[in-house]
Structure formats: C-alpha cells, structure tokens
Design a protein around this motif. Structure first.
Motif, PDB file in Angstrom:
ATOM      1  N   GLU A  84       0.848  -1.186   0.000  1.00  0.00           N
ATOM      2  CA  GLU A  84       0.000   0.000   0.000  1.00  0.00           C
ATOM      3  C   GLU A  84       0.886   1.239   0.000  1.00  0.00           C
ATOM      4  O   GLU A  84       1.765   1.381   0.860  1.00  0.00           O
ATOM      5  CB  GLU A  84      -0.915   0.057   1.223  1.00  0.00           C
ATOM      6  CG  GLU A  84      -1.840   1.273   1.191  1.00  0.00           C
ATOM      7  CD  GLU A  84      -2.440   1.651   2.542  1.00  0.00           C
ATOM      8  OE1 GLU A  84      -3.247   2.595   2.563  1.00  0.00           O
ATOM      9  OE2 GLU A  84      -2.092   1.014   3.555  1.00  0.00           O
ATOM     10  N   PHE A  85       0.659   2.137  -0.952  1.00  0.00           N
ATOM     11  CA  PHE A  85       1.343   3.431  -1.023  1.00  0.00           C
ATOM     12  C   PHE A  85       0.337   4.467  -0.517  1.00  0.00           C
ATOM     13  O   PHE A  85      -0.715   4.650  -1.125  1.00  0.00           O
ATOM     14  CB  PHE A  85       1.771   3.730  -2.452  1.00  0.00           C
ATOM     15  CG  PHE A  85       2.902   2.869  -2.949  1.00  0.00           C
ATOM     16  CD1 PHE A  85       4.181   3.390  -3.096  1.00  0.00           C
ATOM     17  CD2 PHE A  85       2.694   1.526  -3.271  1.00  0.00           C
ATOM     18  CE1 PHE A  85       5.228   2.607  -3.568  1.00  0.00           C
ATOM     19  CE2 PHE A  85       3.734   0.735  -3.734  1.00  0.00           C
ATOM     20  CZ  PHE A  85       5.007   1.277  -3.880  1.00  0.00           C
ATOM     21  N   PHE A  86       0.655   5.146   0.574  1.00  0.00           N
ATOM     22  CA  PHE A  86      -0.367   5.932   1.246  1.00  0.00           C
ATOM     23  C   PHE A  86       0.163   7.267   1.745  1.00  0.00           C
ATOM     24  O   PHE A  86       1.377   7.504   1.822  1.00  0.00           O
ATOM     25  CB  PHE A  86      -0.929   5.139   2.437  1.00  0.00           C
ATOM     26  CG  PHE A  86       0.035   5.026   3.584  1.00  0.00           C
ATOM     27  CD1 PHE A  86      -0.090   5.855   4.688  1.00  0.00           C
ATOM     28  CD2 PHE A  86       1.066   4.105   3.551  1.00  0.00           C
ATOM     29  CE1 PHE A  86       0.806   5.772   5.745  1.00  0.00           C
ATOM     30  CE2 PHE A  86       1.965   4.017   4.607  1.00  0.00           C
ATOM     31  CZ  PHE A  86       1.843   4.855   5.702  1.00  0.00           C
ATOM     32  N   ASP A  87      -0.780   8.120   2.094  1.00  0.00           N
ATOM     33  CA  ASP A  87      -0.515   9.452   2.644  1.00  0.00           C
ATOM     34  C   ASP A  87      -1.305   9.584   3.943  1.00  0.00           C
ATOM     35  O   ASP A  87      -2.492   9.251   3.984  1.00  0.00           O
ATOM     36  CB  ASP A  87      -0.961  10.517   1.633  1.00  0.00           C
ATOM     37  CG  ASP A  87      -0.663  11.942   2.070  1.00  0.00           C
ATOM     38  OD1 ASP A  87      -1.183  12.362   3.133  1.00  0.00           O
ATOM     39  OD2 ASP A  87       0.058  12.646   1.350  1.00  0.00           O
ATOM     40  N   TYR A  88      -0.665  10.069   4.999  1.00  0.00           N
ATOM     41  CA  TYR A  88      -1.335  10.137   6.294  1.00  0.00           C
ATOM     42  C   TYR A  88      -2.523  11.100   6.317  1.00  0.00           C
ATOM     43  O   TYR A  88      -3.362  11.017   7.211  1.00  0.00           O
ATOM     44  CB  TYR A  88      -0.340  10.516   7.392  1.00  0.00           C
ATOM     45  CG  TYR A  88       0.454   9.336   7.905  1.00  0.00           C
ATOM     46  CD1 TYR A  88      -0.155   8.363   8.683  1.00  0.00           C
ATOM     47  CD2 TYR A  88       1.799   9.188   7.594  1.00  0.00           C
ATOM     48  CE1 TYR A  88       0.555   7.266   9.142  1.00  0.00           C
ATOM     49  CE2 TYR A  88       2.519   8.090   8.061  1.00  0.00           C
ATOM     50  CZ  TYR A  88       1.889   7.138   8.836  1.00  0.00           C
ATOM     51  OH  TYR A  88       2.598   6.045   9.290  1.00  0.00           O
ATOM     52  N   CYS A  93      -7.340   6.878   2.907  1.00  0.00           N
ATOM     53  CA  CYS A  93      -6.330   6.043   3.538  1.00  0.00           C
ATOM     54  C   CYS A  93      -6.749   5.641   4.944  1.00  0.00           C
ATOM     55  O   CYS A  93      -6.287   4.622   5.469  1.00  0.00           O
ATOM     56  CB  CYS A  93      -4.983   6.769   3.581  1.00  0.00           C
ATOM     57  SG  CYS A  93      -4.253   7.046   1.950  1.00  0.00           S
ATOM     58  N   ARG A  94      -7.631   6.419   5.566  1.00  0.00           N
ATOM     59  CA  ARG A  94      -8.145   6.041   6.884  1.00  0.00           C
ATOM     60  C   ARG A  94      -8.983   4.770   6.777  1.00  0.00           C
ATOM     61  O   ARG A  94      -8.841   3.846   7.583  1.00  0.00           O
ATOM     62  CB  ARG A  94      -8.971   7.184   7.475  1.00  0.00           C
ATOM     63  CG  ARG A  94      -8.174   8.455   7.711  1.00  0.00           C
ATOM     64  CD  ARG A  94      -9.061   9.552   8.293  1.00  0.00           C
ATOM     65  NE  ARG A  94      -8.364  10.821   8.362  1.00  0.00           N
ATOM     66  CZ  ARG A  94      -7.568  11.201   9.350  1.00  0.00           C
ATOM     67  NH1 ARG A  94      -7.374  10.389  10.382  1.00  0.00           N
ATOM     68  NH2 ARG A  94      -6.976  12.374   9.329  1.00  0.00           N
ATOM     69  N   LYS A  95      -9.862   4.737   5.785  1.00  0.00           N
ATOM     70  CA  LYS A  95     -10.661   3.529   5.558  1.00  0.00           C
ATOM     71  C   LYS A  95      -9.753   2.384   5.136  1.00  0.00           C
ATOM     72  O   LYS A  95      -9.930   1.233   5.587  1.00  0.00           O
ATOM     73  CB  LYS A  95     -11.695   3.808   4.470  1.00  0.00           C
ATOM     74  CG  LYS A  95     -12.533   2.589   4.067  1.00  0.00           C
ATOM     75  CD  LYS A  95     -13.411   2.124   5.226  1.00  0.00           C
ATOM     76  CE  LYS A  95     -14.447   1.098   4.790  1.00  0.00           C
ATOM     77  NZ  LYS A  95     -13.843  -0.184   4.395  1.00  0.00           N
ATOM     78  N   ALA A  96      -8.779   2.679   4.296  1.00  0.00           N
ATOM     79  CA  ALA A  96      -7.861   1.641   3.837  1.00  0.00           C
ATOM     80  C   ALA A  96      -7.089   1.048   5.002  1.00  0.00           C
ATOM     81  O   ALA A  96      -6.845  -0.173   5.044  1.00  0.00           O
ATOM     82  CB  ALA A  96      -6.898   2.216   2.801  1.00  0.00           C
ATOM     83  N   ALA A  97      -6.666   1.874   5.957  1.00  0.00           N
ATOM     84  CA  ALA A  97      -5.897   1.381   7.101  1.00  0.00           C
ATOM     85  C   ALA A  97      -6.718   0.365   7.892  1.00  0.00           C
ATOM     86  O   ALA A  97      -6.210  -0.693   8.294  1.00  0.00           O
ATOM     87  CB  ALA A  97      -5.466   2.543   7.994  1.00  0.00           C
ATOM     88  N   LEU A 151      -3.816   6.781  11.726  1.00  0.00           N
ATOM     89  CA  LEU A 151      -4.895   6.798  10.744  1.00  0.00           C
ATOM     90  C   LEU A 151      -6.261   6.536  11.374  1.00  0.00           C
ATOM     91  O   LEU A 151      -7.283   6.626  10.688  1.00  0.00           O
ATOM     92  CB  LEU A 151      -4.596   5.807   9.622  1.00  0.00           C
ATOM     93  CG  LEU A 151      -3.546   6.349   8.647  1.00  0.00           C
ATOM     94  CD1 LEU A 151      -2.997   5.255   7.757  1.00  0.00           C
ATOM     95  CD2 LEU A 151      -4.114   7.479   7.806  1.00  0.00           C
ATOM     96  N   ALA A 152      -6.274   6.243  12.665  1.00  0.00           N
ATOM     97  CA  ALA A 152      -7.545   6.146  13.382  1.00  0.00           C
ATOM     98  C   ALA A 152      -7.922   7.461  14.041  1.00  0.00           C
ATOM     99  O   ALA A 152      -9.031   7.599  14.572  1.00  0.00           O
ATOM    100  CB  ALA A 152      -7.460   5.048  14.445  1.00  0.00           C
ATOM    101  N   LYS A 153      -6.994   8.448  14.001  1.00  0.00           N
ATOM    102  CA  LYS A 153      -7.249   9.735  14.629  1.00  0.00           C
ATOM    103  C   LYS A 153      -8.019  10.661  13.684  1.00  0.00           C
ATOM    104  O   LYS A 153      -7.734  10.690  12.485  1.00  0.00           O
ATOM    105  CB  LYS A 153      -5.926  10.414  15.009  1.00  0.00           C
ATOM    106  CG  LYS A 153      -5.154   9.744  16.127  1.00  0.00           C
ATOM    107  CD  LYS A 153      -3.808  10.424  16.336  1.00  0.00           C
ATOM    108  CE  LYS A 153      -3.981  11.903  16.643  1.00  0.00           C
ATOM    109  NZ  LYS A 153      -2.676  12.558  16.923  1.00  0.00           N
TER     110      LYS A 153
END
Length: 238
Positions: A84-88, A93-97, A151-153
């Motif tokens: 996974e290539f992601f950005d905070y 990306c929150r859902k993806a996490a 990513l849960a914040k």
C-alpha cells in the motif's frame, strides 16, 4: 516535548516538493483514468465500480523489497505481498488502514508492505518521517502500531501529532525527532516517493499486487478477491 517546527517543515517540504507532490490525486474506489491507468484487468470495487489498474514493469516492481523503511506485517516467506502506497492525510487512507488491519488478521499468510507516499501535504511528510524514525528505531511491529494509531485519529496528522503518538511507544520524543531529521530517513522517504512516481501511482492510496498497480482503494472484499486470484493464476483476475 521539543520540536523545531520550522526546521522540520522545511526539511519535509524539501522532500515533497522535489518529487512533484502537487500533481497527486486523492481517490477512493472511483476509476482514475487521467494518468494513463485504464483497466488491464476487468475488476470492480466493493461498490461495483471499475478499478483503475495496469500492468507494471516487473523490473521496477522487483525493486520494491529493497526499499529502506518499508513497514511489513505478515510472514517474511509469504508467497503474496500487497503493497500500500499511502498518505497520512488522505481521507480514503483512513478507511484503507482499517481494511489493511482486517486483511492482516483474516489472512495470516498475506504479507502487507506499507510504503510512504506523502503527496498531499507537507504535514504528511512530517508524519511519514516520524513513522520512518520509529521503523528505524523499533522495527515494523512498532511502525505498524503507529500507522494504525495515526490513521484512526480524526483531523489533520502532522509532525507534532505524530511525535506525540510515537512517544507513547517508549522512545523519548527528542530521540525520535533526531532520527526523523537524519539523512538516512530523508533518503528512505525520497526513495519510497520516487518508487511511487516511477510506478505512476498518482493516487492515495494505491496498491501493488503482483505486477499490477491499482489506483484508489477498492475495498476489502475486492482486495481479497484480487489476492485470491493472484494466488490462483498470478493475475488480479483469472
């Protein structure tokens, strides 16, 4: 907690701007055709919409395991790895996490590799540097934990917030900051972003599964189907 915001901002901005961050797209499961990704394979996301995907050069994909600072979860000898290539600061990306956590827990034979691609904001680069510092100091298990926490914040994720969360892992904030500002971390982040650019991964999140690149988050069910297909026939759709 000591934090030289101006220095950290400038250093992070230098990494991001040097790789053309403003060209990025922030996409969920919707198709993204603008960057030349069509549909090499006919696959849909969890909402039944087409997922933009393309075949990637095997020689470039083969270089991903050599990247420094990739956070891995799952067995090192796994036959299948999902990157996974992601950005905070990418909302999708929150859902993806959350879905990466579920996939990891439901599929113990899958290996997941997290590659930083902070293309949406300077604050994302700050957080990525903190995560890379934790990866360097404590290893993948701690970096995976930080990824889940950040990513849960709710709200924007930046350097100070990432440092605050990282300090709870037992390393003094000053030490984390020092590692985050190191040349080793700068080069690791630059290499990860360069890999994303070389693969044409202009959306966050994006994925590499086998020799296929996926733009946007297709959802956990779609990803699980693609992983199963790769195991059967080395393609995301058999």
């Amino acid at each position: 907690m000591s934090f030289d915001r101006r220095r950290f901002l400038l250093a992070s901005a230098g990494v991001a701007s040097g790789l053309g961050a403003t060209a990025a797209l922030d996409l969920g499961g919707a198709a993204a055709w603008a960057q030349g990704y069509g549909q090499a394979f006919k696959v849909d996301n969890d909402d039944g919409r087409p997922v933009a995907n393309t075949r990637l050069p095997g020689e470039i994909v083969g270089e991903i395991p050599a990247l420094r600072g990739v956070t891995y979860v799952g067995p090192a000898d796994a036959e299948t790895t999902l990157y996974e290539f992601f950005d905070y600061n990418c909302p999708y990306c929150r859902k993806a996490a959350a879905d990466m956590v579920s996939l990891s827990e439901s599929d113990p034979s899958l290996r997941i590799g997290l590659v930083n691609n902070p293309i949406l904001a300077v604050q994302s680069a700050q957080a990525a540097k903190v995560a890379l510092a934790i990866q360097r100091k404590l290893g993948s298990a701690a970096a995976w934990s930080l990824y889940r926490t950040l990513l849960a914040k709710p709200g924007k994720i930046d350097g100070p917030g990432a440092l605050q969360a990282a300090a709870k892992l037992g390393v003094p904030a000053a030490e984390i900051e020092s590692i985050a500002d190191s040349e080793e971390v700068r080069l690791a982040l630059k290499a990860q972003m360069r890999m994303a650019a070389d693969l044409g991964l202009s959306a966050t999140p994006s994925y590499v599964l086998g020799n296929t690149g996926l733009l946007g988050h297709p959802g956990p069910k779609a990803l699980a189907r693609m992983i199963a297909s790769v195991r059967r026939c080395d393609r995301i759709a058999c």
